[in-house]
Scaffold this motif. Structure first.
Motif: not given
Length: 228
Positions: A169, A195, A217
Motif C-alpha cells: 500500500v 494499491r 493499510a
C-alpha cells in the motif's frame, strides 16, 4: 496470535550509535537486516517506511525479498528527483550544520520552539534535544549528503512488477502536485497487489495526522500476506 511491532532509530539518530559512512540507503538497509537478526526477530516482515525511510525499506525489500512480507510506504521520497536532490544537498548540509551548532552551543535549549521548523510534530517538540540534537543533526547531514547515491540505489530496484505479488500500500499526502501522486501510483503498480491511497490530509507526516489510515493499510497488508 499476537504480532510484534518494532521501530528503531537509524544509526546516529537519538540514542542509536553512529554508523560508518557513506550513509546511503543501501547501508541503512543492511544495518536494518543486521539489527533484526541480532534482536532475534524472525521474518518475514511487513516493512513500513515514511519519507526517507521509504528508501531503506525499498532497498531492503529488493535485497531480501525472502524476508519481506509486504510494504506500506507513507509519503516517501521520490527517487527520480535527482536535480532537486543535487540542488538541495548543499543547502541542507548548511542548514543541518547550523542546527547542530545551535544544539551544541545552547540556543536550541534556550529558545526551543522558536528554532524548530513549522512542521515539527508535538512529539518532536516535546523531545527537542533528542530529535534536533547534535548527533541527530549530524546523522541527518550525512544522509542528505549521500542522498544522490541513495536515490540511484533505489532507482536500481525499479523494474516492471519488481515487487511481484507482494502486498503493498502506497500512501500519498493529499493536495500535492500531480507528478507526486503519479510517482506514488507508479510505485503501487510495481506489485500486482499494490494499491495507492491518497490521504485527505496535506501533512507530510500522514501517520500523525491520519494514524488510522496508516494502521488500516498495515492491517490490510498483513491480511493479504496471510492469504498468500
Amino acid at each position: 496470535m499476537g504480532r510484534r511491532v518494532c521501530s528503531y532509530d537509524r544509526a546516529g539518530y537519538a540514542w542509536s550509535e553512529d554508523g560508518p559512512s557513506p550513509r546511503t540507503a543501501e547501508r541503512a538497509a543492511g544495518e536494518l537486516h543486521t539489527l533484526l537478526a541480532a534482536a532475534g526477530e524472525a521474518g518475514p516482515y511487513v516493512l513500513v517506511g515514511h519519507s526517507y525511510g521509504g528508501n531503506t525499506v525499498r532497498v531492503f525489500a529488493d535485497r531480501r525479498r525472502d524476508l519481506t512480507a509486504g510494504l506500506v510506504l507513507v509519503d516517501v521520497t521520490d527517487e527520480t528527483a535527482v536535480t532537486a536532490l543535487q540542488i538541495s544537498r548543499p543547502l541542507l548540509a548548511v542548514q543541518l550544520t547550523v542546527n547542530q551548532l545551535a544544539a551544541r552551543l545552547g540556543p536550541l535549549r534556550l529558545l526551543g520552539d522558536a528554532l524548530l521548523p513549522p512542521d515539527a510534530t508535538p512529539a518532536a517538540r516535546t523531545h527537542t534535544m533528542v530529535v534536533y540534537g547534535d548527533r541527530s543533526m549530524a546523522a541527518a547531514r550525512a544522509e542528505s549528503w549521500a542522498s544522490v547515491d541513495s536515490a540511484a540505489q533505489v532507482r536500481a530496484t525499479v523494474r516492471p512488477r519488481a515487487w511481484g505479488d507482494l502486498p503493498a500500500v502506497v500512501i500519498a499526502a493529499g493536495g500535492q502536485p500531480v507528478e507526486v501522486t503519479a510517482h506514488a501510483r507508479r510505485l503501487a503498480a510495481l506489485s500486482s497487489r499494490g494499491r495507492l491511497v491518497v490521504a485527505t490530509t496535506t501533512e507530510h507526516y500522514v501517520q500523525n495526522a491520519q494514524p488510522d489510515l496508516v494502521l488500516d493499510a498495515i492491517h490490510e497488508v498483513i491480511a493479504a500476506h496471510g492469504r498468500g
